[in-house]
Write a protein that holds these residues in place. Structure first.
Motif, PDB file in Angstrom:
ATOM      1  N   ILE A 184       0.838  -1.191   0.000  1.00 21.17           N
ATOM      2  CA  ILE A 184       0.000   0.000   0.000  1.00 21.17           C
ATOM      3  C   ILE A 184       0.876   1.245   0.000  1.00 21.17           C
ATOM      4  O   ILE A 184       1.891   1.299   0.691  1.00 21.17           O
ATOM      5  CB  ILE A 184      -0.945  -0.018   1.216  1.00 21.17           C
ATOM      6  N   GLU A 185       0.475   2.225  -0.779  1.00 25.36           N
ATOM      7  CA  GLU A 185       1.202   3.495  -0.864  1.00 25.36           C
ATOM      8  C   GLU A 185       0.225   4.626  -0.612  1.00 25.36           C
ATOM      9  O   GLU A 185      -0.746   4.803  -1.358  1.00 25.36           O
ATOM     10  CB  GLU A 185       1.837   3.650  -2.246  1.00 25.36           C
ATOM     11  N   LEU A 186       0.442   5.378   0.462  1.00 22.45           N
ATOM     12  CA  LEU A 186      -0.467   6.441   0.880  1.00 22.45           C
ATOM     13  C   LEU A 186       0.011   7.801   0.381  1.00 22.45           C
ATOM     14  O   LEU A 186       1.206   8.088   0.375  1.00 22.45           O
ATOM     15  CB  LEU A 186      -0.578   6.481   2.401  1.00 22.45           C
ATOM     16  N   HIS A 205     -10.868  19.767   0.195  1.00 23.98           N
ATOM     17  CA  HIS A 205     -10.900  19.106   1.505  1.00 23.98           C
ATOM     18  C   HIS A 205      -9.749  18.095   1.591  1.00 23.98           C
ATOM     19  O   HIS A 205      -9.495  17.360   0.641  1.00 23.98           O
ATOM     20  CB  HIS A 205     -12.233  18.375   1.677  1.00 23.98           C
ATOM     21  N   PRO A 206      -9.025  18.043   2.719  1.00 26.13           N
ATOM     22  CA  PRO A 206      -7.900  17.105   2.825  1.00 26.13           C
ATOM     23  C   PRO A 206      -8.378  15.651   2.868  1.00 26.13           C
ATOM     24  O   PRO A 206      -9.286  15.308   3.625  1.00 26.13           O
ATOM     25  CB  PRO A 206      -7.218  17.509   4.138  1.00 26.13           C
ATOM     26  N   LEU A 207      -7.745  14.809   2.062  1.00 22.26           N
ATOM     27  CA  LEU A 207      -8.074  13.390   1.977  1.00 22.26           C
ATOM     28  C   LEU A 207      -6.776  12.591   1.943  1.00 22.26           C
ATOM     29  O   LEU A 207      -5.696  13.136   1.727  1.00 22.26           O
ATOM     30  CB  LEU A 207      -8.878  13.079   0.703  1.00 22.26           C
ATOM     31  N   VAL A 208      -6.902  11.298   2.137  1.00 22.30           N
ATOM     32  CA  VAL A 208      -5.786  10.381   1.932  1.00 22.30           C
ATOM     33  C   VAL A 208      -6.187   9.393   0.860  1.00 22.30           C
ATOM     34  O   VAL A 208      -7.270   8.800   0.915  1.00 22.30           O
ATOM     35  CB  VAL A 208      -5.419   9.626   3.228  1.00 22.30           C
ATOM     36  N   HIS A 224      -5.779  -5.022  -7.998  1.00 23.30           N
ATOM     37  CA  HIS A 224      -5.121  -3.721  -7.948  1.00 23.30           C
ATOM     38  C   HIS A 224      -6.199  -2.726  -7.557  1.00 23.30           C
ATOM     39  O   HIS A 224      -7.222  -2.611  -8.237  1.00 23.30           O
ATOM     40  CB  HIS A 224      -4.533  -3.377  -9.310  1.00 23.30           C
ATOM     41  N   GLY A 225      -5.995  -2.023  -6.444  1.00 19.78           N
ATOM     42  CA  GLY A 225      -7.038  -1.146  -5.949  1.00 19.78           C
ATOM     43  C   GLY A 225      -6.571   0.266  -5.674  1.00 19.78           C
ATOM     44  O   GLY A 225      -5.381   0.541  -5.537  1.00 19.78           O
ATOM     45  N   HIS A 226      -7.545   1.134  -5.590  1.00 24.44           N
ATOM     46  CA  HIS A 226      -7.276   2.528  -5.238  1.00 24.44           C
ATOM     47  C   HIS A 226      -8.393   2.970  -4.317  1.00 24.44           C
ATOM     48  O   HIS A 226      -9.573   2.770  -4.630  1.00 24.44           O
ATOM     49  CB  HIS A 226      -7.251   3.396  -6.493  1.00 24.44           C
ATOM     50  N   PHE A 227      -8.053   3.518  -3.157  1.00 22.67           N
ATOM     51  CA  PHE A 227      -9.114   4.011  -2.294  1.00 22.67           C
ATOM     52  C   PHE A 227      -8.797   5.406  -1.780  1.00 22.67           C
ATOM     53  O   PHE A 227      -7.638   5.804  -1.653  1.00 22.67           O
ATOM     54  CB  PHE A 227      -9.434   3.040  -1.153  1.00 22.67           C
ATOM     55  N   THR A 228      -9.874   6.136  -1.525  1.00 20.32           N
ATOM     56  CA  THR A 228      -9.787   7.506  -1.041  1.00 20.32           C
ATOM     57  C   THR A 228     -10.569   7.594   0.256  1.00 20.32           C
ATOM     58  O   THR A 228     -11.723   7.160   0.325  1.00 20.32           O
ATOM     59  CB  THR A 228     -10.362   8.492  -2.063  1.00 20.32           C
ATOM     60  N   VAL A 229      -9.943   8.152   1.297  1.00 24.82           N
ATOM     61  CA  VAL A 229     -10.504   8.122   2.646  1.00 24.82           C
ATOM     62  C   VAL A 229     -10.671   9.530   3.195  1.00 24.82           C
ATOM     63  O   VAL A 229      -9.779  10.374   3.060  1.00 24.82           O
ATOM     64  CB  VAL A 229      -9.598   7.305   3.593  1.00 24.82           C
ATOM     65  N   THR A 231     -10.334  11.457   6.242  1.00 26.66           N
ATOM     66  CA  THR A 231      -9.687  11.275   7.545  1.00 26.66           C
ATOM     67  C   THR A 231     -10.387  12.054   8.662  1.00 26.66           C
ATOM     68  O   THR A 231      -9.993  11.943   9.818  1.00 26.66           O
ATOM     69  CB  THR A 231      -8.210  11.688   7.485  1.00 26.66           C
ATOM     70  N   ASP A 232     -11.429  12.821   8.316  1.00 24.97           N
ATOM     71  CA  ASP A 232     -12.240  13.409   9.369  1.00 24.97           C
ATOM     72  C   ASP A 232     -13.300  12.421   9.850  1.00 24.97           C
ATOM     73  O   ASP A 232     -14.020  12.694  10.812  1.00 24.97           O
ATOM     74  CB  ASP A 232     -12.896  14.710   8.905  1.00 24.97           C
ATOM     75  N   VAL A 233     -13.384  11.252   9.181  1.00 26.33           N
ATOM     76  CA  VAL A 233     -14.306  10.205   9.589  1.00 26.33           C
ATOM     77  C   VAL A 233     -13.550   8.944  10.006  1.00 26.33           C
ATOM     78  O   VAL A 233     -13.858   8.322  11.017  1.00 26.33           O
ATOM     79  CB  VAL A 233     -15.292   9.854   8.451  1.00 26.33           C
ATOM     80  N   LEU A 234     -12.551   8.573   9.220  1.00 26.85           N
ATOM     81  CA  LEU A 234     -11.731   7.399   9.512  1.00 26.85           C
ATOM     82  C   LEU A 234     -10.312   7.824   9.852  1.00 26.85           C
ATOM     83  O   LEU A 234      -9.749   8.706   9.201  1.00 26.85           O
ATOM     84  CB  LEU A 234     -11.681   6.449   8.313  1.00 26.85           C
ATOM     85  N   THR A 235      -9.736   7.213  10.853  1.00 23.13           N
ATOM     86  CA  THR A 235      -8.334   7.417  11.191  1.00 23.13           C
ATOM     87  C   THR A 235      -7.568   6.164  10.801  1.00 23.13           C
ATOM     88  O   THR A 235      -7.871   5.070  11.285  1.00 23.13           O
ATOM     89  CB  THR A 235      -8.143   7.680  12.696  1.00 23.13           C
ATOM     90  N   LEU A 236      -6.585   6.314   9.920  1.00 24.24           N
ATOM     91  CA  LEU A 236      -5.792   5.175   9.482  1.00 24.24           C
ATOM     92  C   LEU A 236      -4.647   4.954  10.453  1.00 24.24           C
ATOM     93  O   LEU A 236      -3.919   5.881  10.798  1.00 24.24           O
ATOM     94  CB  LEU A 236      -5.244   5.412   8.071  1.00 24.24           C
ATOM     95  N   ARG A 237      -4.485   3.721  10.879  1.00 25.82           N
ATOM     96  CA  ARG A 237      -3.415   3.374  11.807  1.00 25.82           C
ATOM     97  C   ARG A 237      -2.527   2.313  11.171  1.00 25.82           C
ATOM     98  O   ARG A 237      -3.005   1.288  10.702  1.00 25.82           O
ATOM     99  CB  ARG A 237      -3.990   2.830  13.125  1.00 25.82           C
TER     100      ARG A 237
END
Length: 248
Positions: A184-186, A205-208, A224-229, A231-237
């Motif tokens: 995974i590459e953020l 708006h800031p996204l990851v 092969h996937g691509h996702f957009t999150v 981060t005001d709703v989900l916190t990636l750890r």
């Protein structure tokens, strides 16, 4: 109480009042220099007060992007250190996951994806688009590409239109080969028009975003996937120690 503490408290109160009167949830605040001029304090004081407000949940700060007014919504922690369904991670945090939108279609394989999956560029593959929500708030938009066939088996990802089936469960059943490792590459980005429409956020708006590749035994690429999150709703750890693998 020393003069410095008094000055900090005063700046803290004035900045909270400024945010409450002139800005709405999601708005980006002026830079530190402009805030310092308006509050008639030093940039160091502004920086310290913004840090305090971030700790209180009034604002969110993203390095290299800016400071934004926070909506007060509790963030859901999602680990990307385990191969576990995003659905299950959200549920385990005490929140309700839903699939707000989903579509499965045949599409031309993008060049980067084609190289990973071992197919010719523009050859047909499955494209799976899913929009996950947390307690009714759009949180993660995921687009995956899969081969039409794997090891002589036709793949039918239509079951992914339901939240009851996640990508890892589908691949394990359809290919007979579970996802054992993922790369995974953020990247931190600002919302463009497509992300705005999908995730219900304002432009900028800031996204990851992340590119993700799932591998089975023998490092055979399964998707092969691509996702957009949001981060005001989900916190990636990210958990270190083993080979990092993503939540889906």
């Amino acid at each position: 109480m020393g003069r410095r503490e008094t000055a900090l408290q005063a700046a803290h109160s004035r900045l909270r009042e400024l945010i409450g009167s002139e800005f709405r949830v999601g708005d980006k605040l002026p830079n530190e220099r402009d805030l310092a001029d308006r509050l008639e304090v030093s940039r160091a004081t502004v920086r310290e007060v913004l840090g305090q407000l971030a700790g209180e949940g009034v604002v969110t700060r993203t390095w290299g992007i800016g400071t934004f007014v926070h909506d007060g919504v509790e963030r859901v922690p999602v680990s990307i250190g385990d191969v576990t369904a995003l659905r299950d991670r959200i549920t385990a945090s005490g929140h309700r996951p839903t699939l707000q939108d989903a579509a499965v279609s045949r599409a031309k394989c993008p060049p980067g994806c084609a190289e990973v999956l071992g197919v010719e560029p523009d050859s047909p593959v499955w494209r799976v688009d899913r929009l996950f929500a947390v307690d009714g708030v759009p949180a993660a938009w995921i687009r995956d590409h899969l081969p039409l066939r794997f090891d002589g088996r036709d793949l039918d990802p239509s079951g992914l239109l339901s939240i009851d089936l996640d990508m890892f469960e589908f691949l394990a059943s359809a290919t007979g080969m579970p996802v054992r490792r993922a790369e995974i590459e953020l990247v931190a980005v600002l919302a463009d028009e497509e992300a705005t429409a999908r995730l219900d956020v304002p432009l900028g708006h800031p996204l990851v975003t992340a590119t993700q590749i799932g591998y089975g035994a023998g490092d055979v690429a399964l998707f092969h996937g691509h996702f957009t999150v949001r981060t005001d709703v989900l916190t990636l750890r990210i958990s270190r120690g083993g080979q990092p693998e993503p939540a889906r």
